[in-house]
Design a protein around this motif. Sequence first.
Motif, PDB file in Angstrom:
ATOM      1  N   UNK A 380      -5.568 -17.524  16.752  1.00 33.02           N
ATOM      2  CA  UNK A 380      -6.357 -18.459  16.086  1.00 33.02           C
ATOM      3  C   UNK A 380      -6.903 -18.501  14.694  1.00 33.02           C
ATOM      4  N   UNK A 381      -7.039 -17.406  14.323  1.00 36.08           N
ATOM      5  CA  UNK A 381      -7.632 -16.912  12.945  1.00 36.08           C
ATOM      6  C   UNK A 381      -8.867 -17.917  12.434  1.00 36.08           C
ATOM      7  N   UNK A 382      -9.008 -17.823  11.254  1.00 35.83           N
ATOM      8  CA  UNK A 382     -10.030 -18.479  10.604  1.00 35.83           C
ATOM      9  C   UNK A 382     -10.012 -19.810  10.515  1.00 35.83           C
ATOM     10  N   UNK A 383     -11.254 -20.796  10.325  1.00 34.83           N
ATOM     11  CA  UNK A 383     -11.247 -22.000  10.356  1.00 34.83           C
ATOM     12  C   UNK A 383     -11.028 -22.552   8.884  1.00 34.83           C
ATOM     13  N   UNK A 384     -10.536 -23.904   8.657  1.00 38.43           N
ATOM     14  CA  UNK A 384     -10.404 -24.344   7.464  1.00 38.43           C
ATOM     15  C   UNK A 384     -11.663 -24.628   6.774  1.00 38.43           C
ATOM     16  N   UNK A 385     -11.894 -23.853   5.525  1.00 41.31           N
ATOM     17  CA  UNK A 385     -13.301 -24.036   4.756  1.00 41.31           C
ATOM     18  C   UNK A 385     -13.446 -25.401   4.043  1.00 41.31           C
ATOM     19  N   UNK A 386     -12.276 -25.839   3.567  1.00 40.06           N
ATOM     20  CA  UNK A 386     -12.390 -27.123   3.092  1.00 40.06           C
ATOM     21  C   UNK A 386     -11.167 -28.041   3.054  1.00 40.06           C
ATOM     22  N   UNK A 387     -11.122 -29.412   3.009  1.00 40.97           N
ATOM     23  CA  UNK A 387      -9.940 -30.044   3.505  1.00 40.97           C
ATOM     24  C   UNK A 387      -8.805 -30.248   2.289  1.00 40.97           C
ATOM     25  N   UNK A 388      -7.715 -30.434   2.672  1.00 38.23           N
ATOM     26  CA  UNK A 388      -6.714 -30.480   1.547  1.00 38.23           C
ATOM     27  C   UNK A 388      -6.723 -31.886   0.949  1.00 38.23           C
ATOM     28  N   UNK A 389      -6.709 -32.151  -0.399  1.00 42.35           N
ATOM     29  CA  UNK A 389      -6.441 -33.493  -1.000  1.00 42.35           C
ATOM     30  C   UNK A 389      -5.079 -33.796  -1.092  1.00 42.35           C
ATOM     31  N   UNK A 390      -4.673 -34.680  -0.422  1.00 39.50           N
ATOM     32  CA  UNK A 390      -3.069 -35.176  -0.590  1.00 39.50           C
ATOM     33  C   UNK A 390      -2.909 -36.091  -1.651  1.00 39.50           C
ATOM     34  N   UNK A 391      -4.027 -36.664  -2.393  1.00 38.78           N
ATOM     35  CA  UNK A 391      -3.737 -37.417  -3.713  1.00 38.78           C
ATOM     36  C   UNK A 391      -3.652 -36.679  -4.885  1.00 38.78           C
ATOM     37  N   UNK A 392      -3.529 -35.297  -4.719  1.00 31.78           N
ATOM     38  CA  UNK A 392      -3.241 -34.550  -6.082  1.00 31.78           C
ATOM     39  C   UNK A 392      -2.054 -33.555  -5.916  1.00 31.78           C
ATOM     40  N   UNK A 393      -1.314 -33.129  -6.820  1.00 26.15           N
ATOM     41  CA  UNK A 393      -0.089 -32.546  -6.771  1.00 26.15           C
ATOM     42  C   UNK A 393      -0.369 -31.469  -6.014  1.00 26.15           C
ATOM     43  N   UNK A 394       0.322 -31.013  -4.593  1.00 24.89           N
ATOM     44  CA  UNK A 394       0.399 -29.951  -3.705  1.00 24.89           C
ATOM     45  C   UNK A 394       2.038 -29.211  -4.000  1.00 24.89           C
ATOM     46  N   UNK A 395       1.840 -27.976  -3.870  1.00 26.13           N
ATOM     47  CA  UNK A 395       3.141 -27.338  -3.896  1.00 26.13           C
ATOM     48  C   UNK A 395       3.876 -27.079  -2.582  1.00 26.13           C
TER      49      UNK A 395
END
Length: 511
Positions: A380-395
Amino acid sequence: MFRKKVLLSTVLAISFLGYKKDVEAQTNADNLKVVNEKLEEKFAKVSPKLLTNNANPLLDFMFTADPTAVEYNGRVYVYATNDHEQYEHVGKDGKNSYERIRSLVMMSSDDMVNWTYHGLINTARLAPWSQNSWAPSITARLEADGKTRFYLYYSNGGGGSAMLTSTSPVGPWKDPLGKNIVDRTVPGVDVDAPFDPGVVIDDQGTGWLSFGAGTPKTKYMPDNALIVKLGADMISLASNISKIPAPYFNEASDLNFINGTWVYSYCTNWDERTVWPYSNIAKPTVCNISYMTSKTPLDKDSWKYRDNYFKNTGDVNVGPFTNNHSHFFKFKGEYYLAYHAMYLQDYFGTKGGFRNVGIEPMQVDEANDVTIPMVNATFKGPSQVNLLNPFVLQQAETTAGTSGHVQFEDGGSVGNMVAKGTIDKQCLMVRGADFSKQIPTKFEARVKGKGRIDVYVNNLKGPALVSLICDVKDWTTLSKQIALNIPKGVGNIYFVFNGEGFLFDEWKFIY
């Protein structure tokens, strides 16, 4: 009568055409459903992450081990031994005997579940005099010239520890010494294997380096864990070598500095615990992570054994038993433990001892003489600490899960990689994309070559939200109108792509 017959024929024809379109639409939908069900089935057993909410291992398309980490500008950068280099040499039927490994892996995240793969540190090219590169340890410091410098130490095989420097967490890296910083030629280094370095900088800006392993003098107190103060330049030694009396020490030295206390972590050996003088502390299990603390680290007698805090992953059924190597660190005010387990062996069809880095949240009582409760390995590992913004450039090399054997290649600038298509379909997934405030109307991607990207949100069933077709020789940003609605909220995005010679660099949604 004739007009009635014609009218009736026309109505019947229209009805038939409507029926035919309905049948064709249903047939196409059924075919599409079959295709997509097969697509999901195709990716069902390629990774412990792609179709689950698991966050471990960090990268699921290659083998990595012996992690270290540093926080910088809102991201955590993790560095690891490149077990995949050995795997590529010996294949799935070979053994991980480490001798082929001459590079280190770089990755980073700002949310603990989506990881950007920054490629490799090629130690064979940077330090051609060296033998291997295992078990890195990193620290960083703001220097007088206003630049943050990164100091990366690593095992040059078992014969010593080498180091690299950079003014960026992803390089370019330099070899400032042209030799080991510690090995058996250094006075006071009286151990067989002065490797597995662990570095830390204290509150005065002074660096410290721990290391060591080899044939023990006794099973209970091996006397081969060492520590030394580093010079102001971080590439020289500024004290005599001192011992750390670590019970049942094996390898994997690591250092932290918390509120005036040096915390030394290490991997215990596999020997039976026949001698144990600590009546108030349970015996550590085999090959686990134990820790000691000191206020005066060069005084051997000042070190106090505290406890063990991370069992072997084989003890908690996260893969088989393996060696143990870890580093704990603070990110955005919270503590995490980075370690390795054999997460991916079954997915790659191997039993050769190839490892992968995972992370767990952990608790550290900073006030109570630095006390660390037990941490357990999980998928399971860690929880997501902040959401990903799909409206800015992502790699495209930022992933929370993949179809297992995705390939990446150098994108032409330091730390930038691009996803590489094949004839077979591959999949990249990012987790926790925030569509709660805006609904996208377009999708765009920077691509090259001949290929196709189908984009899905939340699952791989049903038609793609958008399909981007590429046939260009040079890097081009293409966009496509989104045909289907994306429900408001938070979702996982799947990019299914293929095309021999097709390259995928970055993407974003537009509203």
